[in-house]
Write a protein that holds these residues in place. Structure first.
Motif, PDB file in Angstrom:
ATOM      1  N   ILE A 126       0.851  -1.191   0.000  1.00 26.61           N
ATOM      2  CA  ILE A 126       0.000   0.000   0.000  1.00 26.61           C
ATOM      3  C   ILE A 126       0.887   1.242   0.000  1.00 26.61           C
ATOM      4  O   ILE A 126       1.820   1.361   0.803  1.00 26.61           O
ATOM      5  CB  ILE A 126      -0.924   0.035   1.240  1.00 26.61           C
ATOM      6  CG1 ILE A 126      -1.684  -1.283   1.396  1.00 26.61           C
ATOM      7  CG2 ILE A 126      -1.863   1.245   1.184  1.00 26.61           C
ATOM      8  CD1 ILE A 126      -2.860  -1.508   0.494  1.00 26.61           C
ATOM      9  N   HIS A 127       0.602   2.135  -0.927  1.00 23.58           N
ATOM     10  CA  HIS A 127       1.318   3.408  -1.051  1.00 23.58           C
ATOM     11  C   HIS A 127       0.338   4.573  -0.922  1.00 23.58           C
ATOM     12  O   HIS A 127      -0.862   4.402  -1.092  1.00 23.58           O
ATOM     13  CB  HIS A 127       1.927   3.551  -2.459  1.00 23.58           C
ATOM     14  CG  HIS A 127       2.885   2.489  -2.848  1.00 23.58           C
ATOM     15  ND1 HIS A 127       4.246   2.635  -2.715  1.00 23.58           N
ATOM     16  CD2 HIS A 127       2.693   1.270  -3.410  1.00 23.58           C
ATOM     17  CE1 HIS A 127       4.850   1.543  -3.182  1.00 23.58           C
ATOM     18  NE2 HIS A 127       3.925   0.704  -3.603  1.00 23.58           N
ATOM     19  N   ASN A 128       0.870   5.757  -0.695  1.00 24.04           N
ATOM     20  CA  ASN A 128       0.114   7.010  -0.893  1.00 24.04           C
ATOM     21  C   ASN A 128       0.803   7.751  -2.033  1.00 24.04           C
ATOM     22  O   ASN A 128       2.035   7.823  -2.071  1.00 24.04           O
ATOM     23  CB  ASN A 128       0.136   7.893   0.356  1.00 24.04           C
ATOM     24  CG  ASN A 128      -0.622   7.288   1.540  1.00 24.04           C
ATOM     25  OD1 ASN A 128      -0.438   7.724   2.666  1.00 24.04           O
ATOM     26  ND2 ASN A 128      -1.458   6.278   1.301  1.00 24.04           N
ATOM     27  N   TRP A 174       7.535  -0.911 -11.045  1.00 24.26           N
ATOM     28  CA  TRP A 174       8.612  -0.290 -10.282  1.00 24.26           C
ATOM     29  C   TRP A 174       7.991   0.599  -9.205  1.00 24.26           C
ATOM     30  O   TRP A 174       7.841   1.803  -9.394  1.00 24.26           O
ATOM     31  CB  TRP A 174       9.503   0.510 -11.232  1.00 24.26           C
ATOM     32  CG  TRP A 174      10.293  -0.372 -12.155  1.00 24.26           C
ATOM     33  CD1 TRP A 174      11.003  -1.483 -11.816  1.00 24.26           C
ATOM     34  CD2 TRP A 174      10.472  -0.217 -13.579  1.00 24.26           C
ATOM     35  NE1 TRP A 174      11.601  -2.043 -12.921  1.00 24.26           N
ATOM     36  CE2 TRP A 174      11.291  -1.284 -14.020  1.00 24.26           C
ATOM     37  CE3 TRP A 174      10.021   0.714 -14.511  1.00 24.26           C
ATOM     38  CZ2 TRP A 174      11.675  -1.433 -15.355  1.00 24.26           C
ATOM     39  CZ3 TRP A 174      10.395   0.566 -15.834  1.00 24.26           C
ATOM     40  CH2 TRP A 174      11.217  -0.492 -16.248  1.00 24.26           C
ATOM     41  N   HIS A 175       7.611  -0.006  -8.087  1.00 26.33           N
ATOM     42  CA  HIS A 175       6.887   0.776  -7.077  1.00 26.33           C
ATOM     43  C   HIS A 175       7.524   0.780  -5.699  1.00 26.33           C
ATOM     44  O   HIS A 175       7.063   1.493  -4.812  1.00 26.33           O
ATOM     45  CB  HIS A 175       5.425   0.307  -6.980  1.00 26.33           C
ATOM     46  CG  HIS A 175       5.243  -1.129  -6.565  1.00 26.33           C
ATOM     47  ND1 HIS A 175       4.780  -1.479  -5.330  1.00 26.33           N
ATOM     48  CD2 HIS A 175       5.485  -2.292  -7.229  1.00 26.33           C
ATOM     49  CE1 HIS A 175       4.720  -2.814  -5.256  1.00 26.33           C
ATOM     50  NE2 HIS A 175       5.151  -3.326  -6.396  1.00 26.33           N
ATOM     51  N   THR A 176       8.565  -0.042  -5.485  1.00 23.37           N
ATOM     52  CA  THR A 176       9.109  -0.107  -4.119  1.00 23.37           C
ATOM     53  C   THR A 176      10.584   0.289  -4.018  1.00 23.37           C
ATOM     54  O   THR A 176      11.121   0.329  -2.910  1.00 23.37           O
ATOM     55  CB  THR A 176       8.994  -1.540  -3.544  1.00 23.37           C
ATOM     56  OG1 THR A 176       9.760  -2.424  -4.373  1.00 23.37           O
ATOM     57  CG2 THR A 176       7.551  -2.009  -3.507  1.00 23.37           C
ATOM     58  N   ILE A 197      -0.344  -0.732  -4.847  1.00 26.00           N
ATOM     59  CA  ILE A 197      -1.629  -0.014  -4.869  1.00 26.00           C
ATOM     60  C   ILE A 197      -1.385   1.388  -4.324  1.00 26.00           C
ATOM     61  O   ILE A 197      -1.030   1.554  -3.164  1.00 26.00           O
ATOM     62  CB  ILE A 197      -2.691  -0.738  -4.018  1.00 26.00           C
ATOM     63  CG1 ILE A 197      -2.859  -2.187  -4.498  1.00 26.00           C
ATOM     64  CG2 ILE A 197      -4.021   0.020  -4.060  1.00 26.00           C
ATOM     65  CD1 ILE A 197      -3.848  -3.011  -3.676  1.00 26.00           C
ATOM     66  N   GLU A 198      -1.547   2.379  -5.177  1.00 25.22           N
ATOM     67  CA  GLU A 198      -1.314   3.777  -4.803  1.00 25.22           C
ATOM     68  C   GLU A 198      -2.635   4.439  -4.414  1.00 25.22           C
ATOM     69  O   GLU A 198      -3.556   4.525  -5.220  1.00 25.22           O
ATOM     70  CB  GLU A 198      -0.700   4.555  -5.979  1.00 25.22           C
ATOM     71  CG  GLU A 198       0.749   4.194  -6.300  1.00 25.22           C
ATOM     72  CD  GLU A 198       1.760   4.960  -5.441  1.00 25.22           C
ATOM     73  OE1 GLU A 198       1.347   5.756  -4.567  1.00 25.22           O
ATOM     74  OE2 GLU A 198       2.970   4.752  -5.672  1.00 25.22           O
ATOM     75  N   VAL A 199      -2.709   4.926  -3.186  1.00 22.15           N
ATOM     76  CA  VAL A 199      -3.902   5.603  -2.686  1.00 22.15           C
ATOM     77  C   VAL A 199      -3.701   7.112  -2.831  1.00 22.15           C
ATOM     78  O   VAL A 199      -2.671   7.641  -2.414  1.00 22.15           O
ATOM     79  CB  VAL A 199      -4.132   5.264  -1.194  1.00 22.15           C
ATOM     80  CG1 VAL A 199      -5.354   6.004  -0.651  1.00 22.15           C
ATOM     81  CG2 VAL A 199      -4.276   3.755  -0.997  1.00 22.15           C
ATOM     82  N   LEU A 204       3.902  -2.387   3.549  1.00 20.60           N
ATOM     83  CA  LEU A 204       3.997  -0.934   3.370  1.00 20.60           C
ATOM     84  C   LEU A 204       5.241  -0.625   2.554  1.00 20.60           C
ATOM     85  O   LEU A 204       6.253  -1.331   2.660  1.00 20.60           O
ATOM     86  CB  LEU A 204       4.117  -0.238   4.733  1.00 20.60           C
ATOM     87  CG  LEU A 204       3.115  -0.616   5.829  1.00 20.60           C
ATOM     88  CD1 LEU A 204       3.391   0.209   7.075  1.00 20.60           C
ATOM     89  CD2 LEU A 204       1.688  -0.398   5.343  1.00 20.60           C
ATOM     90  N   HIS A 205       5.170   0.440   1.783  1.00 23.65           N
ATOM     91  CA  HIS A 205       6.333   0.835   0.997  1.00 23.65           C
ATOM     92  C   HIS A 205       7.574   1.004   1.892  1.00 23.65           C
ATOM     93  O   HIS A 205       8.664   0.577   1.551  1.00 23.65           O
ATOM     94  CB  HIS A 205       6.011   2.139   0.245  1.00 23.65           C
ATOM     95  CG  HIS A 205       7.040   2.534  -0.758  1.00 23.65           C
ATOM     96  ND1 HIS A 205       6.920   3.674  -1.523  1.00 23.65           N
ATOM     97  CD2 HIS A 205       8.212   1.961  -1.127  1.00 23.65           C
ATOM     98  CE1 HIS A 205       7.980   3.767  -2.319  1.00 23.65           C
ATOM     99  NE2 HIS A 205       8.778   2.746  -2.088  1.00 23.65           N
ATOM    100  N   CYS A 206       7.365   1.612   3.074  1.00 23.67           N
ATOM    101  CA  CYS A 206       8.516   1.912   3.951  1.00 23.67           C
ATOM    102  C   CYS A 206       9.167   0.665   4.545  1.00 23.67           C
ATOM    103  O   CYS A 206      10.234   0.749   5.157  1.00 23.67           O
ATOM    104  CB  CYS A 206       8.112   2.892   5.048  1.00 23.67           C
ATOM    105  SG  CYS A 206       6.764   2.308   6.084  1.00 23.67           S
ATOM    106  N   GLU A 228       8.953   7.894   3.393  1.00 25.70           N
ATOM    107  CA  GLU A 228       7.874   8.273   4.311  1.00 25.70           C
ATOM    108  C   GLU A 228       6.543   7.657   3.885  1.00 25.70           C
ATOM    109  O   GLU A 228       5.543   7.795   4.571  1.00 25.70           O
ATOM    110  CB  GLU A 228       7.750   9.800   4.362  1.00 25.70           C
ATOM    111  CG  GLU A 228       8.957  10.475   4.987  1.00 25.70           C
ATOM    112  CD  GLU A 228       8.872  11.985   4.887  1.00 25.70           C
ATOM    113  OE1 GLU A 228       7.917  12.562   5.442  1.00 25.70           O
ATOM    114  OE2 GLU A 228       9.743  12.587   4.232  1.00 25.70           O
ATOM    115  N   CYS A 229       6.535   7.018   2.726  1.00 27.88           N
ATOM    116  CA  CYS A 229       5.318   6.408   2.160  1.00 27.88           C
ATOM    117  C   CYS A 229       4.913   5.152   2.945  1.00 27.88           C
ATOM    118  O   CYS A 229       5.792   4.343   3.240  1.00 27.88           O
ATOM    119  CB  CYS A 229       5.579   6.065   0.687  1.00 27.88           C
ATOM    120  SG  CYS A 229       4.186   5.345  -0.180  1.00 27.88           S
ATOM    121  N   PRO A 230       3.670   4.935   3.276  1.00 19.80           N
ATOM    122  CA  PRO A 230       2.477   5.734   2.968  1.00 19.80           C
ATOM    123  C   PRO A 230       2.215   6.807   4.038  1.00 19.80           C
ATOM    124  O   PRO A 230       1.588   6.546   5.055  1.00 19.80           O
ATOM    125  CB  PRO A 230       1.365   4.693   2.969  1.00 19.80           C
ATOM    126  CG  PRO A 230       1.804   3.665   3.986  1.00 19.80           C
ATOM    127  CD  PRO A 230       3.307   3.691   4.012  1.00 19.80           C
TER     128      PRO A 230
HETATM  129 ZN   LIG Z   1       5.120   4.436  -2.046  1.00 20.27          ZN
END
Ligand SMILES: [Zn+2]
Length: 287
Positions: A26-28, A75-77, A89-91, A131-133, A139-141
């Motif tokens: 989960i991302h923001n 490429w999200h992490t 999943i980007e919120v 979580l991304h972090c 700092e995401c999410p």
């Molecule tokens: Zn993220």
């Protein structure tokens, strides 16, 4: 009503997954742009530009957008393991996003996370909800950390904060399953009273049915079956419920019903039961 848009504008640029999906991240977005706006933003990018980052899904309060198939990497992490084995999943959310919109967007993300975890036959726990972090220093999410943990800092999140947020996400994602179990029975059948006398039907040959090209969105007003073959007897792969929608590219008349057709998240062609041919009764609206 949640609008679902599947547009694979990222073209499999990060490559096909090797091995099984292990979970969701989960991302923001840390912007306040609509989910739909990412279709155009990413669609215009060169392969090189996409290296700066994209996830499979972008979600806001009204819309769930899939810009890359889940069987492809994204490429999200900023982490090889995260990109190879997890669905991003980007919120929609930064400090400007209203609390109401952010929380709606999160709920839609939980719904999608539930669907994907179910599809990949994964449990809902701290190993699958990430979580991304956890993958890289970020700092995401961030908006989720602020809202649910009161954590608003540029410093590395303590493990207790990470666990608290993950446990919140896990509980919310599990709730999506509870609503599903109370849904009404799925395969739409005409009521017994108007049932025509039983006649043996000739077997339907799915390869013989002809798909007619027609684009639109189907909004069911009841829970309908989604299948890989448009027949009553075919295995039900999933359901589409009231408040959901699907963008179709064609339809078929088969086995007494009209089925709208589209490419599912798994890359296979799906058929959603949308109308009874005999009575003309639709199981929702078409736009
Ligand atoms: Zn993220």
């Amino acid at each position: 009503m949640v609008k679902v848009i599947n547009k694979s504008v990222c073209r499999g640029v990060a490559g096909k997954r090797i091995g099984n999906v292990k979970g969701v991240v989960i991302h923001n977005t840390w912007d306040n742009n609509t989910a739909e706006s990412h279709i155009e933003r990413l669609g215009k990018m060169s392969n090189k530009q996409l290296e700066d980052g994209f996830a499979q899904y972008y979600v806001d309060g009204q819309t769930i957008v899939r810009v890359e198939d889940t069987f492809n990497k994204a490429w999200h992490t900023a982490n090889t393991e995260g990109n190879a084995y997890y669905i991003g999943i980007e919120v929609r959310g930064n400090r400007q996003t209203s609390k109401e919109e952010f929380e709606k967007a999160e709920q839609n993300a939980f719904k999608q996370a539930y669907e994907d975890l179910k599809y990949y036959k994964l449990p809902i726990n701290r190993d699958t909800v990430r979580l991304h972090c956890e993958f890289t220093a970020t700092e995401c999410p961030k908006r989720s950390l602020i809202e649910h943990c009161g954590y608003d800092s540029i410093h590395k999140q303590p493990q207790a904060v990470i666990d608290k947020l993950k446990d919140y996400f896990i509980a919310q994602i599990k709730k999506c399953g509870n609503t599903e179990t109370v849904k009404p029975p799925v395969t739409p059948k005409p009521p017994a009273a108007i049932k025509p006398p039983a006649k043996p039907k000739p077997p339907v040959k799915p390869q013989g049915v002809k798909r007619v090209a027609e684009k639109g969105t189907f909004y069911p007003n009841t829970t309908v079956a989604i299948k890989h073959t448009p027949t009553i007897k075919a295995k039900q792969e999933a359901t589409l419920g009231k408040g959901e929608s699907v963008i179709y590219d064609s339809y078929v008349k088969s086995d007494g019903y009209v089925w709208v057709s589209y490419i599912r998240n798994n890359g296979k062609r799906g058929y959603a039961c949308s109308r009874d041919v005999k009575t003309g009764k639709a199981f929702g609206t078409f736009k």
